[in-house]
Design a protein around this motif. Structure first.
Motif, PDB file in Angstrom:
ATOM      1  N   LEU A  59       0.815  -1.219   0.000  1.00  0.00           N
ATOM      2  CA  LEU A  59       0.000   0.000   0.000  1.00  0.00           C
ATOM      3  C   LEU A  59       0.848   1.268   0.000  1.00  0.00           C
ATOM      4  O   LEU A  59       0.459   2.269  -0.611  1.00  0.00           O
ATOM      5  CB  LEU A  59      -0.937   0.011   1.212  1.00  0.00           C
ATOM      6  CG  LEU A  59      -2.214  -0.815   1.149  1.00  0.00           C
ATOM      7  CD1 LEU A  59      -3.162  -0.415   2.272  1.00  0.00           C
ATOM      8  CD2 LEU A  59      -2.922  -0.663  -0.193  1.00  0.00           C
ATOM      9  N   ILE A  60       1.975   1.243   0.685  1.00  0.00           N
ATOM     10  CA  ILE A  60       2.781   2.459   0.817  1.00  0.00           C
ATOM     11  C   ILE A  60       3.585   2.769  -0.439  1.00  0.00           C
ATOM     12  O   ILE A  60       3.999   3.915  -0.669  1.00  0.00           O
ATOM     13  CB  ILE A  60       3.738   2.347   2.038  1.00  0.00           C
ATOM     14  CG1 ILE A  60       4.320   3.709   2.438  1.00  0.00           C
ATOM     15  CG2 ILE A  60       4.860   1.368   1.750  1.00  0.00           C
ATOM     16  CD1 ILE A  60       3.348   4.635   3.043  1.00  0.00           C
ATOM     17  N   LYS A  61       3.815   1.769  -1.292  1.00  0.00           N
ATOM     18  CA  LYS A  61       4.687   1.945  -2.450  1.00  0.00           C
ATOM     19  C   LYS A  61       4.316   3.133  -3.339  1.00  0.00           C
ATOM     20  O   LYS A  61       5.198   3.916  -3.724  1.00  0.00           O
ATOM     21  CB  LYS A  61       4.727   0.658  -3.284  1.00  0.00           C
ATOM     22  CG  LYS A  61       5.699  -0.381  -2.764  1.00  0.00           C
ATOM     23  CD  LYS A  61       5.775  -1.584  -3.703  1.00  0.00           C
ATOM     24  CE  LYS A  61       6.788  -2.606  -3.208  1.00  0.00           C
ATOM     25  NZ  LYS A  61       6.879  -3.773  -4.123  1.00  0.00           N
ATOM     26  N   SER A  95       7.212   9.727  -8.796  1.00  0.00           N
ATOM     27  CA  SER A  95       6.282  10.256  -9.792  1.00  0.00           C
ATOM     28  C   SER A  95       5.027   9.401  -9.808  1.00  0.00           C
ATOM     29  O   SER A  95       5.023   8.276  -9.316  1.00  0.00           O
ATOM     30  CB  SER A  95       6.926  10.258 -11.189  1.00  0.00           C
ATOM     31  OG  SER A  95       7.233   8.934 -11.583  1.00  0.00           O
ATOM     32  N   ILE A  96       3.954   9.982 -10.354  1.00  0.00           N
ATOM     33  CA  ILE A  96       2.705   9.246 -10.551  1.00  0.00           C
ATOM     34  C   ILE A  96       2.405   9.307 -12.041  1.00  0.00           C
ATOM     35  O   ILE A  96       1.950  10.327 -12.569  1.00  0.00           O
ATOM     36  CB  ILE A  96       1.552   9.882  -9.748  1.00  0.00           C
ATOM     37  CG1 ILE A  96       1.912   9.926  -8.258  1.00  0.00           C
ATOM     38  CG2 ILE A  96       0.261   9.087  -9.945  1.00  0.00           C
ATOM     39  CD1 ILE A  96       0.873  10.624  -7.413  1.00  0.00           C
ATOM     40  N   ASN A 151      -0.341   1.398 -12.280  1.00  0.00           N
ATOM     41  CA  ASN A 151      -1.553   0.645 -11.954  1.00  0.00           C
ATOM     42  C   ASN A 151      -1.600   0.402 -10.446  1.00  0.00           C
ATOM     43  O   ASN A 151      -1.190  -0.644  -9.957  1.00  0.00           O
ATOM     44  CB  ASN A 151      -1.586  -0.682 -12.718  1.00  0.00           C
ATOM     45  CG  ASN A 151      -2.873  -1.455 -12.456  1.00  0.00           C
ATOM     46  OD1 ASN A 151      -3.883  -0.877 -12.079  1.00  0.00           O
ATOM     47  ND2 ASN A 151      -2.817  -2.763 -12.648  1.00  0.00           N
ATOM     48  N   ASN A 152      -2.055   1.422  -9.728  1.00  0.00           N
ATOM     49  CA  ASN A 152      -2.176   1.291  -8.284  1.00  0.00           C
ATOM     50  C   ASN A 152      -3.308   2.184  -7.789  1.00  0.00           C
ATOM     51  O   ASN A 152      -3.867   2.972  -8.548  1.00  0.00           O
ATOM     52  CB  ASN A 152      -0.847   1.641  -7.586  1.00  0.00           C
ATOM     53  CG  ASN A 152      -0.359   3.047  -7.924  1.00  0.00           C
ATOM     54  OD1 ASN A 152      -1.027   4.041  -7.631  1.00  0.00           O
ATOM     55  ND2 ASN A 152       0.819   3.130  -8.565  1.00  0.00           N
ATOM     56  N   TRP A 153      -3.636   2.077  -6.526  1.00  0.00           N
ATOM     57  CA  TRP A 153      -4.793   2.780  -5.972  1.00  0.00           C
ATOM     58  C   TRP A 153      -4.650   4.299  -6.070  1.00  0.00           C
ATOM     59  O   TRP A 153      -5.629   5.009  -6.332  1.00  0.00           O
ATOM     60  CB  TRP A 153      -5.017   2.369  -4.514  1.00  0.00           C
ATOM     61  CG  TRP A 153      -3.858   2.655  -3.589  1.00  0.00           C
ATOM     62  CD1 TRP A 153      -2.801   1.842  -3.307  1.00  0.00           C
ATOM     63  CD2 TRP A 153      -3.642   3.850  -2.821  1.00  0.00           C
ATOM     64  NE1 TRP A 153      -1.937   2.435  -2.418  1.00  0.00           N
ATOM     65  CE2 TRP A 153      -2.433   3.676  -2.089  1.00  0.00           C
ATOM     66  CE3 TRP A 153      -4.346   5.039  -2.667  1.00  0.00           C
ATOM     67  CZ2 TRP A 153      -1.927   4.636  -1.223  1.00  0.00           C
ATOM     68  CZ3 TRP A 153      -3.842   6.013  -1.804  1.00  0.00           C
ATOM     69  CH2 TRP A 153      -2.644   5.815  -1.098  1.00  0.00           C
ATOM     70  N   LEU A 154      -3.449   4.822  -5.885  1.00  0.00           N
ATOM     71  CA  LEU A 154      -3.248   6.272  -5.906  1.00  0.00           C
ATOM     72  C   LEU A 154      -3.378   6.822  -7.324  1.00  0.00           C
ATOM     73  O   LEU A 154      -4.087   7.814  -7.556  1.00  0.00           O
ATOM     74  CB  LEU A 154      -1.870   6.603  -5.327  1.00  0.00           C
ATOM     75  CG  LEU A 154      -1.552   8.081  -5.136  1.00  0.00           C
ATOM     76  CD1 LEU A 154      -2.507   8.725  -4.137  1.00  0.00           C
ATOM     77  CD2 LEU A 154      -0.104   8.267  -4.672  1.00  0.00           C
ATOM     78  N   GLN A 155      -2.705   6.189  -8.280  1.00  0.00           N
ATOM     79  CA  GLN A 155      -2.780   6.637  -9.669  1.00  0.00           C
ATOM     80  C   GLN A 155      -4.212   6.585 -10.181  1.00  0.00           C
ATOM     81  O   GLN A 155      -4.703   7.518 -10.827  1.00  0.00           O
ATOM     82  CB  GLN A 155      -1.858   5.764 -10.527  1.00  0.00           C
ATOM     83  CG  GLN A 155      -1.840   6.103 -12.000  1.00  0.00           C
ATOM     84  CD  GLN A 155      -2.924   5.382 -12.798  1.00  0.00           C
ATOM     85  OE1 GLN A 155      -3.527   4.420 -12.302  1.00  0.00           O
ATOM     86  NE2 GLN A 155      -3.205   5.855 -13.997  1.00  0.00           N
ATOM     87  N   GLY A 197     -10.755   4.071   1.790  1.00  0.00           N
ATOM     88  CA  GLY A 197     -10.495   3.720   0.402  1.00  0.00           C
ATOM     89  C   GLY A 197     -10.373   4.968  -0.465  1.00  0.00           C
ATOM     90  O   GLY A 197      -9.845   5.998  -0.042  1.00  0.00           O
ATOM     91  N   THR A 198     -10.888   4.911  -1.688  1.00  0.00           N
ATOM     92  CA  THR A 198     -10.770   6.046  -2.604  1.00  0.00           C
ATOM     93  C   THR A 198     -11.927   7.025  -2.475  1.00  0.00           C
ATOM     94  O   THR A 198     -11.980   8.007  -3.212  1.00  0.00           O
ATOM     95  CB  THR A 198     -10.695   5.551  -4.058  1.00  0.00           C
ATOM     96  OG1 THR A 198     -11.862   4.763  -4.339  1.00  0.00           O
ATOM     97  CG2 THR A 198      -9.451   4.711  -4.281  1.00  0.00           C
TER      98      THR A 198
END
Length: 533
Positions: free
Chosen positions: A336-338, A344-345, A350-354, A429-430
């Motif tokens: 999760l922290i990665k 950069s984003i 392909n992750n939750w933040l992006q 979550g998001t």
């Protein structure tokens, strides 16, 4: 262990290490150069509680045959064979006895000796009738003498309690061990002590946690245990250390309204929890139900057909479950922290933040009336210093340069920001994540703009004065967390932009200041605005 010292290291039971018979020709001493004996009530409580816990965990009872697999290691003791003769003592043959100095391990050795001496003099005299404790000669140190006397009373209370049983005492004597390293030269003894520290043999907190939780695996999970050991050994030690010290430990402590400076071995207990196979307390029932449901679902034959796994619903602030779940918990938050630690984003990530930020950014750009308000994606890009000289509304150039992001104080603030964003995603979550990132950014970086220098003490003070970690932990909806206004701060924005553009004195926080202004959290100062031609 250093190969140079392997041949003189032996593993001995406490019944041998602290027995008078083991020192027939030598006196065991604490040399004058040792620091004073300073263990206190907390150290004693931890030691005896751990002994009781291990006795119960292993279902140990007095008289059980020794099993090397269940032996409990209590650390390393470094001894030096001193050439000087003891003026006061003689061995059985009438010769002057020589000294065996305790170079390392004094605190634990004296405490264990106190436990055994008090036990023999009290209710365990029959059990210990054949055991004669060694007499450790102490230096002429008032602090040591005072603490020995004080701890005698504390240990006596523990030994006389119903929880300290014959089984616990037998476990300590016959199933607990130390690594005893005996050296002839004092220089070698200190060299060994230094080499332990230099080579990393003084375990990190996460190494101690690994050892603890591996012991908590039931025998039925030995195959999984081996896989966990192999996976953990492949991990980068520095990254694991930073994960615990910079994110997991602060997140759990701040969420409980406590200080989070310095994750040490003494504080590793924060990541120890309950063993679901033991006890049956009411508060464990929910954990047991979830744990069993997840395992039953995964192991059901239908999973071979539908290939639909079920992830354990971990929470950062949850009660830890000892054993396998601890390692799964760590791996979960490693993943999760990665995205927050990347520089950069990118759109192709392909992750939750992006996913959340690019989706929100696309929605904002598609609105009929374009907003000049920076999105959460822009905020993250500025924090990564990837948004300098950005074309804005009507061709305006936004110099979002953040040259100060690598300074130590800025890195402290970024870690605090990342930890709270992680906590928010972990809880909601998001849902409203872009708005939460903006809110957390203003809260975290107001400290950076208000202070010329930022230290860890300043981070703690900032969290304490308006603890959003606690508020988030108590919130049932994103609105509960986000609907409390944050104050504006005074920024001389025009001066910062002017100096940056002219390259006379580049403002290392220019991009942060522009973001505060564009987000409406910048109140103008009374200073005159420079005339920019």
């Amino acid at each position: 262990m250093d190969k140079h010292f392997e041949s003189i290291a032996t593993v001995v039971k406490i019944s041998d290490f602290l027995s008078c018979e083991n020192y027939a020709e030598m006196n065991l001493e604490i040399p004058f150069y040792q620091r004073p004996y300073r263990w206190g009530e907390k150290n004693i409580t931890d030691l005896i509680t751990d002994l009781s816990y291990q006795t119960k965990r292993l279902s140990h009872s007095r008289g059980v045959m020794f099993n090397a697999d269940n032996a409990y290691r209590l650390g390393t003791v470094v001894l030096h064979k001193n050439s000087r003769e003891d003026k006061e003592g003689e061995d059985k043959k009438g010769k002057k006895r020589k000294s065996l100095d305790v170079v390392d391990g004094q605190q634990r050795s004296l405490t264990l000796l106190l436990v055994l001496t008090i036990a023999k003099a009290g209710k365990f005299s029959e059990q210990l009738k054949d055991f004669i404790p060694v007499d450790i000669k102490l230096p002429n140190c008032s602090e040591t003498q005072k603490n020995v006397s004080k701890n005698h009373t504390i240990i006596q209370r523990f030994v006389n309690s119903p929880d300290f049983t014959e089984d616990v005492l037998d476990f300590l004597l016959n199933h607990c061990e130390v690594v005893q390293v005996t050296l002839n030269e004092l220089s070698e003894a200190f060299q060994f002590f230094d080499s332990q520290n230099a080579r990393g043999l003084d375990l990190n907190p996460h190494d101690l946690l690994k050892a603890f939780h591996l012991r908590e695996f039931p025998e039925s999970e030995n195959a999984v245990k081996q896989e966990v050991v192999e996976y953990w050994e492949r991990q980068d030690t520095t990254r694991l250390k930073n994960l615990f010290a910079n994110y997991l430990y602060p997140a759990r402590r701040w969420s409980a309204g406590q200080r989070a400076m310095g994750f040490t071995k003494a504080k590793a207990g924060l990541f120890k929890g309950v063993s679901l196979g033991e006890n049956n307390y009411p508060f464990q029932q929910g954990l047991r139900v979830i744990d069993g449901t997840i395992d039953s679902y995964i192991q059901h034959p239908h999973r071979k057909l539908d290939l639909q796994p079920m992830a354990y619903p971990f929470q950062l602030t949850q009660t830890m479950i000892n054993g396998r779940r601890f390692f799964e918990w760590v791996t979960h938050y490693q993943m999760l922290i990665k995205p927050l630690l990347k520089n950069s984003i990118a759109a192709e990530d392909n992750n939750w933040l992006q996913s959340a930020l690019y989706h929100h950014d696309t929605q904002q750009k598609a609105l009929p009336t374009k907003s000049i308000r920076p999105t959460a994606l822009v905020i993250m890009q500025v924090l990564n210093n990837k948004k300098a000289n950005e074309s804005g509304v009507e061709g305006e150039i936004k110099n979002y340069s953040y040259e100060g992001r690598w300074r130590q104080g800025d890195r402290y603030v970024r870690r605090m920001f990342d930890a709270l964003v992680l906590c928010y995603y972990d809880r909601f979550g998001t849902q409203d994540l872009p708005r939460a990132i903006e809110y957390i950014f203003i809260w975290a970086y107001s400290l950076r703009l208000e202070k010329g220098s930022v230290y860890l003490q300043g981070i703690e003070k900032h969290v304490r004065e308006n603890n959003l970690f606690v508020r988030l932990h108590q919130s049932l909806t994103p609105a509960d967390f986000l609907n409390k206004p944050l104050p504006q701060i005074e920024i001389n924005l025009a001066q910062a932009i002017y100096e940056t553009i002219e390259k006379k004195n580049i403002d290392k926080l220019c991009g942060i200041k522009i973001l505060f202004s564009d987000l409406g959290y910048c109140s103008p100062t009374k200073e005159a605005t420079p005339n920019v031609q």
